[in-house]
Design an enzyme around this catalytic site. Structure first.
Site, PDB file in Angstrom:
ATOM      1  CE  LYS A 116      -5.537 -28.606  11.483  1.00 35.50           C
ATOM      2  NZ  LYS A 116      -6.141 -27.271  11.409  1.00 35.50           N
ATOM      3  CB  THR A 365      14.184  17.010 -17.262  1.00 32.11           C
ATOM      4  OG1 THR A 365      14.639  15.667 -17.392  1.00 32.11           O
ATOM      5  CG2 THR A 365      13.104  17.064 -16.212  1.00 32.11           C
TER       6      THR A 365
END
Length: 730
Positions: A116, A365
């Site tokens: 282009k 945990t």
């Protein structure tokens, strides 16, 4: 047919040298490290395209090349022009101009927009980009964003090519040109010329020897003080890569001597100058005279001072009666705490700084959740963090509270490479919980403690028996070893966890015992024998691609992680990545090759450097989702978040079907496959194997030799790290 093939040259002479000129139609191959290239050229006076073999720092389709060399008839590739001299210039013909930006070298212009632009502006397109960039928007489809990108891409590639030509002229590969441009900007050549040794310090992938080649070409003498001082700094920086914060003077001077090959008195003079300039600091460590990088020396000092101040203050919660709190929290969670956990909870409620350590399945945990339940019931403001994204995600899942990476918590600042949170802008929390603390190195712990208010409490959680941090120091081990703060060491493996052979065998390895290798029904731990490397590769590929997915229903890319003791060798991470990529996601037409890797959509990749502007950090795993050859960009998804890289920045990524155990710290994977052979001898150690095994959540498979397994289990020799934190804390 080229005229140069005609008469044979006289005996004793080589083929005659010819001149050739033409348009580069295609760059078939270009190695940025040594400049070697194979080109297809539309040459003047030749009917067919000519294959040209030569060397060029950078080369693109559409460029006009002037060549001199000889014609050869290669057995494999046929007729070629071997160019001894190759000079490329910016194209001037319409055909060349369309090919040049269309080759993807300018971000924003691919083949479509190249066509282009040429149709709109003809041969004046390059002048227009520089002089009248606003006119780019006359072309359909080019808006303000794309126009700005084209202008920036054009300016950037001009400087990058200048850097490439400079590096190439000075005997250095050019694959790092984009990284050099990103680091030094438009003045890169000037910066390197003034002090080429900055390359070794500032550019990942460029070592001292490469910088030394440039320095030599620029006329810097081997005995020049700038070189010797750079050698000392580089030797120390290399030591930090091994986890040290400093080195004994004798070790440092020996390292520098081997690197520089200059008289010892020169090294002593240079060391004195480095000490006077404050770049390094001398101090004793366990009675031995050592030299430390100044930043790390001050960081360790700072960690010790901050921990001391934090521990000495008053708790940010009122006095809590543990005898009432324990049954209350058991009622809330529906879990009965073991005697060791009850004692730990008592200690936690009466301590302002506490360390909790222990292996898998020992209830870390549950204990952390119990502490959080009690303290949050008192209205305490809590912040949770971990070193990696995966570890933070796991902490969120286990606590139900938001956990962030340390970098996100401290609000990393891309402009400075530092953090927005510090003493002047502290964190707004009364309790900070840090998980996977064994991974946290000295600079990161220093930054974290700087941002923690004196009034806050600190809970450090981690497994001290795992590998220490990849970065310098051994923060968790030093804090525990100093005795300066209370420590809870959980050792009892709970019944549910003890049903897993992975957990049982991890603890056996940690005690110096061989793992149990006879798999029972429903086992999650396997050993596959393979004596030779080739046999090992074959069995490992079968495991990952077929057997694990078929038996356990796991995805071979997403769920299975190969973890290697080292990068090198036939069963190292590098070679296995190539094999696994071919097996699981063979490269197709859409691919990009950079920095020794081939990247394709669907590939599993790992980030290998902290990138504050992209918010991805060393060790993060992602999957490539798209390649845009037009824009020169690759996009990878990290936990569902798209992150984009220019092709010149792909040295931040490596394939990650296989990775080293060091890189996998802080992560867990559904299935882990670990190759283990005596070719890994240099790295076989108990804490390495233990860390690898504890990465597997549902399944661990060892592939290799029993002898290598025995060596790893026996070798307790975690290598000594020169770090002064323990002394400061005492």
């Amino acid at each position: 047919m080229p005229s140069a093939i005609a008469p044979s040259p006289p005996a004793g002479q080589g083929p005659p040298t010819e001149a050739l000129a033409g348009l580069v139609e295609r760059v078939t191959y270009h190695n940025a490290e040594n400049g070697f290239c194979v080109l297809r050229v539309k040459a003047r006076g030749q009917r067919d395209l000519v294959t040209v073999v030569g060397h060029a720092a950078s080369i693109s389709a559409g460029e006009w090349v002037q060549l001199s060399g000889t014609w050869v008839n290669d057995h494999t590739h046929g007729l070629q022009f071997r160019a001894g001299f190759l000079k490329a210039t910016q194209p001037t013909t319409l055909d060349g101009i369309e090919k040049y930006p269309g080759s993807g070298m300018i971000r924003g212009i691919g083949p479509v927009y190249a066509g282009k632009l040429v149709r709109a502006f003809g041969t004046a397109v390059f002048e227009l980009i520089e002089a009248e960039p606003d006119r780019l928007r006359e072309v359909t489809g080019i808006g303000p964003k794309r126009a700005a990108r084209i202008v920036a891409g054009w300016a950037e590639q001009k400087v990058i090519r200048e850097i490439m030509l400079f590096l190439h002229a000075n005997g250095v590969g050019t694959s790092r040109a984009v990284r050099i441009y990103k680091t030094y900007g438009a003045n890169a050549v000037q910066v390197i010329t003034e002090n080429p040794y900055r390359l070794a310090r500032d550019i990942r992938g460029i070592g001292f020897r490469t910088a030394d080649v440039v320095a030599g070409k620029l006329g810097i003498e081997p005995t020049a003080m700038i070189r010797v001082r750079a050698g000392i700094s580089f030797a120390l920086a290399e030591a930090t890569g091994e986890g040290h914060c400093g080195l004994p003077v004798g070790e440092l001077t020996a390292l520098a001597g081997g690197l520089l090959e200059v008289p010892p008195e020169l090294i002593e003079t240079a060391l004195t100058l480095e000490l006077e300039a404050g770049e390094v600091v001398a101090d004793t460590l366990e009675g031995e005279r050592c030299v430390f990088l100044a930043g790390l020396y001050r960081a360790e000092q700072g960690i010790a001072e901050r921990l001391g101040r934090l521990a000495a203050g008053r708790q940010p919660w009122p006095v809590i009666d543990a005898d009432k709190a324990i049954p209350w929290v058991e009622g809330r969670t529906g879990l009965a705490l073991a005697a060791s956990q009850r004692e730990a909870l008592r200690l936690a409620l009466s301590s302002k700084v506490l360390v909790i350590t222990g292996g898998p399945g020992v209830g870390k945990t549950t204990l952390v959740n119990s502490i959080l339940q009690v303290l949050r019931a008192k209205g305490l403001e809590v912040a949770l963090c971990a070193p990696t994204g995966r570890a933070a995600k796991r902490l969120t899942e286990s606590t139900g509270l938001e956990a962030r990476t340390i970098h996100r918590l401290l609000e990393s600042d891309p402009k400075t490479g530092g953090f927005k949170r510090d003493e002047m802008n502290p964190l707004a929390c009364e309790l900070l919980v840090v998980d996977e603390t064994s991974m946290v190195d000295v600079p990161l712990m220093r930054a974290l403690l700087r941002a923690l208010p004196d009034s806050s409490a600190l809970l450090l959680v981690g497994d001290v028996d795992q590998l220490p941090s990849v970065g310098p120091g051994q923060v968790l081990a030093d804090i525990i070893g100093s005795g300066a703060v209370p420590v809870v060491r959980l050792t009892e493996v709970f019944r549910q966890a003890a049903e897993s052979q992975v957990v049982v065998n991890a603890h056996r390895i940690n005690r110096g015992q061989l793992p149990e290798l006879k798999p029972a029904a429903g086992s999650d731990f396997f050993f596959v024998e393979a004596d030779e490397a080739e046999d090992g590769v074959r069995k490992l590929l079968a495991m990952v691609r077929e057997r694990i997915p078929a038996r356990f229903g796991l995805d071979p890319v997403r769920d299975v992680q190969v973890l290697c003791p080292m990068n090198r060798g036939g069963l190292g991470a590098r070679a296995l990545n190539m094999e696994l990529q071919q097996a699981l996601n063979p490269p197709g037409e859409l691919r990009v090759e950079r920095f020794g890797w081939t990247y394709c959509p669907g590939d599993k990749v790992m980030q290998v450097a902290n990138s504050y502007d992209r918010e991805v950090f060393n060790g993060d795993l992602g999957v490539i989702t798209s390649l845009d050859l037009e824009a020169g960009e690759l996009t990878a998804s990290f936990d569902g978040r798209p992150v984009t890289y220019g092709f010149g920045e792909l040295d931040e990524l490596v394939l990650a079907y296989a990775t080293t155990i060091h890189k996998a710290q802080g992560s867990e994977y559904p299935a882990v496959v670990i190759p283990l052979t005596t070719q890994h001898y240099a790295m076989l150690a108990r804490n390495l194997l233990y860390t690898g095994v504890t990465r597997g959540k549902r399944l661990v498979v060892l592939v290799g030799q029993r002898r290598a397994l025995a060596i790893a289990v026996r070798n307790q020799g975690a290598r000594r790290r020169w770090s002064k934190l323990r002394e400061w804390l005492r």
